[in-house]
Design an enzyme around this catalytic site. Structure first.
Site, short mmCIF file in Angstrom:
data_model
loop_
_atom_site.label_atom_id
_atom_site.label_comp_id
_atom_site.label_asym_id
_atom_site.label_seq_id
_atom_site.Cartn_x
_atom_site.Cartn_y
_atom_site.Cartn_z
N CYS A 288 0.82 -1.20 0.00
CA CYS A 288 0.00 0.00 0.00
C CYS A 288 0.86 1.25 0.00
O CYS A 288 2.08 1.21 -0.07
CB CYS A 288 -0.90 0.01 1.24
SG CYS A 288 -1.82 -1.52 1.48
N ARG B 261 -4.77 1.27 -0.87
CA ARG B 261 -4.70 -0.17 -0.64
C ARG B 261 -4.49 -0.96 -1.93
O ARG B 261 -5.21 -0.77 -2.90
CB ARG B 261 -5.97 -0.68 0.06
CG ARG B 261 -5.86 -2.16 0.44
CD ARG B 261 -7.11 -2.69 1.10
NE ARG B 261 -6.91 -4.08 1.50
CZ ARG B 261 -7.87 -4.91 1.85
NH1 ARG B 261 -9.14 -4.50 1.87
NH2 ARG B 261 -7.60 -6.17 2.17
N LEU B 262 -3.49 -1.84 -1.89
CA LEU B 262 -3.34 -2.90 -2.88
C LEU B 262 -3.67 -4.19 -2.14
O LEU B 262 -2.90 -4.65 -1.29
CB LEU B 262 -1.91 -2.93 -3.43
CG LEU B 262 -1.58 -4.07 -4.40
CD1 LEU B 262 -2.43 -4.00 -5.66
CD2 LEU B 262 -0.10 -4.05 -4.77
N ILE C 103 -3.90 -7.77 -0.94
CA ILE C 103 -3.10 -8.98 -1.10
C ILE C 103 -3.62 -10.09 -0.18
O ILE C 103 -3.79 -11.22 -0.58
CB ILE C 103 -1.61 -8.70 -0.79
CG1 ILE C 103 -1.07 -7.61 -1.72
CG2 ILE C 103 -0.79 -9.98 -0.90
CD1 ILE C 103 -1.03 -7.97 -3.19
N ASN D 155 1.68 -0.16 5.61
CA ASN D 155 2.17 -0.56 4.29
C ASN D 155 3.09 -1.75 4.47
O ASN D 155 4.08 -1.67 5.20
CB ASN D 155 2.95 0.60 3.65
CG ASN D 155 3.71 0.18 2.40
OD1 ASN D 155 3.29 -0.72 1.68
ND2 ASN D 155 4.83 0.84 2.14
N GLU E 133 3.61 -6.30 4.63
CA GLU E 133 3.02 -7.60 4.97
C GLU E 133 3.67 -8.12 6.24
O GLU E 133 4.89 -8.05 6.40
CB GLU E 133 3.24 -8.63 3.85
CG GLU E 133 2.71 -8.24 2.49
CD GLU E 133 1.19 -8.23 2.41
OE1 GLU E 133 0.53 -8.73 3.34
OE2 GLU E 133 0.66 -7.70 1.42
N ASP F 264 -3.76 -9.43 7.87
CA ASP F 264 -2.60 -9.19 8.72
C ASP F 264 -2.66 -7.80 9.35
O ASP F 264 -2.01 -7.54 10.36
CB ASP F 264 -1.29 -9.40 7.97
CG ASP F 264 -1.14 -8.48 6.76
OD1 ASP F 264 -2.16 -8.02 6.22
OD2 ASP F 264 0.01 -8.24 6.34
#
Length: 575
Positions: free
Chosen positions: A2, A46-47, A49, A72, A74, A97
């Site tokens: 993100c 937001r991307l 995943i 931002n 993972e 997450d």
């Protein structure tokens, strides 16, 4: 993956945070949301995943809690952390997450950082105390930039977002160091005077107008302890333990609710990654991507195709040509905000565009092995250089710089915490030179394609283990990455013992031939720029003439001039 942004202070308003999230649109556009309150605004691009549902959107806040989170990255071990938190009576409403990070912070506060295995830059705003807590991962895989004055604290995933709100002048010292020493700045610096980085492995606390910075990842102490543990380890055990750690790292980075692919070169690192991925049950679904320039002197396709044929992996090859240069150089100069690493970076950017077109959002990459395993040739010399394959001649042309600019430079003095030449070089490259700049280049180019890049070899457990092994496991028979090559030998002996290849593209040749006109355009533009007073153009043109005549031991000085011109153009556009 993100983009995050925020403003605390007098500039905190909807118009400003909208400009910031607009500037970060390429980092994620599955959802763009804001949190606004008097004196504070937060933004998130937001991307999606992990957990693609809207309930995992950010800024993230849970009922009856004062904290607002923008995040931002993972957290790869979020499943294990979630189970631990459930045992402590934490309740979960999503499978993301993001929520695990939120609950971990509620439970352990800043101490949660030591439990996280991932790449991250995040900020928690406390609506009750009006405090901000922000942190960055151990090696700085994910970016965090900030600006602060008496009235405002502004942060974002990229410099350009901050410049939508405040203007920042170019940093003369960092520019001088770049041109004189090839430095891209220290861990807290940028090419702009008033815009800083949060250093890797560091957290900050802001209670306007005060800021407190605290390193939280103590790599040196951890390695000193690990070196004692591994001092007498035998080769069989070391190989077995490292391979186990590596397989776990790859498994963690396969966690995604979207398609996963990986990039491939013909070197030891990515070949080993391919070999281990191929052992997974879902390997048949994977696609590998590799770029080439159609120049047999540099292309690694023979090695790439040999490995993919052996593993029966679907390979997509992307050709980067001189005709691609102009478009990609302009795009990357804007995306990077700062100077970047030459034509290989451009080819990699085009590769990621093709990956995105294939519908792949998560990409695995082989970054980080050379620094952990002493893979560069200069690790075996007494010099302080940090350029693989560099000849004895200097890649920097100080004669083209004015005396005023030279005086602004201050040669970087990197810490040497181990009192061991090899370890201190590796430490420098991990935290000050090679890895910080490669991670910045790669974060920007992958996010420009709205894809997430993951580096399994930069799992901190792997890096600490390899770094701490006795030297004979790293260098043997004048070749680096000894034990790593022994592992790859099980899959492909000829690739395992191939020499390190420092160059990936015919940059030196292109600049003197197909791209000659491009270079001259940049030199002419510099001569009429605001930066002209810092350069000696008679000397520059003489160096360019020498280059065209065949003095091409290095092309870095030519690339520096082109990068400098693009940086000045970007700076002018922000004034």
């Amino acid at each position: 993956m993100c983009g995050i942004s925020g403003i605390i202070g007098s500039k905190a308003n909807t118009a400003h945070i909208t400009k910031m999230t607009d500037a970060l649109y390429h980092r994620g556009n599955d959802n763009i949301s804001h949190f606004t309150e008097k004196g504070i605004v937060l933004g998130h691009n937001r991307l999606s995943i992990i957990d693609l549902n809207a309930s995992a959107n950010q800024p993230f806040q849970k009922r009856n809690q004062p904290y607002i989170l923008v995040f931002n990255g993972e957290i790869y071990n979020y499943i294990e952390l979630k189970e631990e938190l459930k045992e402590l009576d934490h309740q979960f409403e999503t499978s993301s997450d993001t929520e695990v990070l939120y609950e971990a912070f509620l439970e352990w506060g800043e101490n949660c950082l030591e439990r996280l295995n991932g790449m991250f830059a995040f900020a928690f705003w406390n609506t009750a105390t009006k405090d901000l807590f922000a942190a960055r991962d151990r090696f700085g895989v994910k970016p965090f930039y900030y600006y602060m004055d008496e009235d405002n604290f502004i942060f974002a995933s990229e410099i350009k977002a901050i410049q939508e709100v405040v203007k920042a002048n170019l940093n003369k010292k960092v520019l001088a160091n770049y041109l004189m020493y090839g430095s891209y700045g220290l861990p807290d610096e940028t090419f702009y005077e008033t815009i800083h980085q949060l250093a890797a492995g560091t957290f900050l606390k802001v209670h306007q107008p005060k800021i407190q910075l605290t390193p939280w990842y103590d790599f040196v102490t951890r390695v000193h302890k690990k070196r004692k543990e591994l001092a007498d380890i035998d080769e069989t055990t070391a190989k077995k333990e490292y391979k186990k750690l590596l397989e776990k790292s790859i498994a963690l980075r396969f966690r995604a609710d979207v398609p996963v692919g990986f990039t491939l070169s013909g070197g030891v690192d990515s070949s080993l990654l391919l070999a281990l991925i191929n052992q997974r049950k879902d390997a048949g679904k994977m696609k590998a991507f590799s770029f080439y320039t159609d120049d047999k002197r540099y292309d690694e396709l023979p090695w790439v195709e040999k490995m993919t044929k052996k593993t029966q992996t679907d390979l997509k090859k992307i050709c980067f040509t001189p005709e691609d240069f102009s478009t990609w150089h302009k795009k990357m100069s804007y995306i990077q905000d700062e100077p970047y690493g030459g034509i290989p970076t451009l080819a990699y950017a085009k590769l990621f565009q093709e990956i995105a077109r294939e519908g792949i959002k998560v990409v695995l990459d082989g970054q980080g092995m050379d620094e952990a395993w002493a893979g560069y040739d200069y690790y075996q010399t007494s010099s302080d250089q940090n350029i693989q394959g560099q000849s004895a001649s200097s890649p920097f042309k100080l004669n083209v710089l004015s005396e005023d600019l030279k005086r602004a430079a201050k040669k970087p003095d990197y810490p040497k915490p181990f009192g061991n030449e090899l370890l201190d070089k590796q430490y420098r490259d991990l935290f000050y030179t090679k890895i910080p700049r490669a991670l910045r280049f790669n974060d920007r180019l992958s996010m420009a394609a709205t894809t997430e890049l993951r580096e399994p070899f930069l799992d901190y457990n792997l890096v600490e283990y390899a770094f701490s092994l006795p030297e004979h496991f790293k260098i043997r028979n004048e070749q680096g990455k000894y034990l790593l090559r022994q592992i790859l030998k099980e899959y492909s002996e000829d690739i395992a013992f191939a020499p390190k290849r420092p160059l990936q593209t015919p940059q030196r040749e292109w600049l003197a031939d197909e791209l000659q006109e491009e270079v001259e355009k940049h030199i002419n533009a510099l001569e009429s720029s605001t930066f002209a007073k810092y350069l000696n153009f008679d000397e520059m043109k003489e160096e360019w003439k020498n280059y065209l005549s065949g003095s091409q031991e290095s092309s870095f000085h030519i690339w520096q001039w082109m990068s400098l011109n693009e940086l000045i153009k970007i700076d002018v556009n922000h004034q």
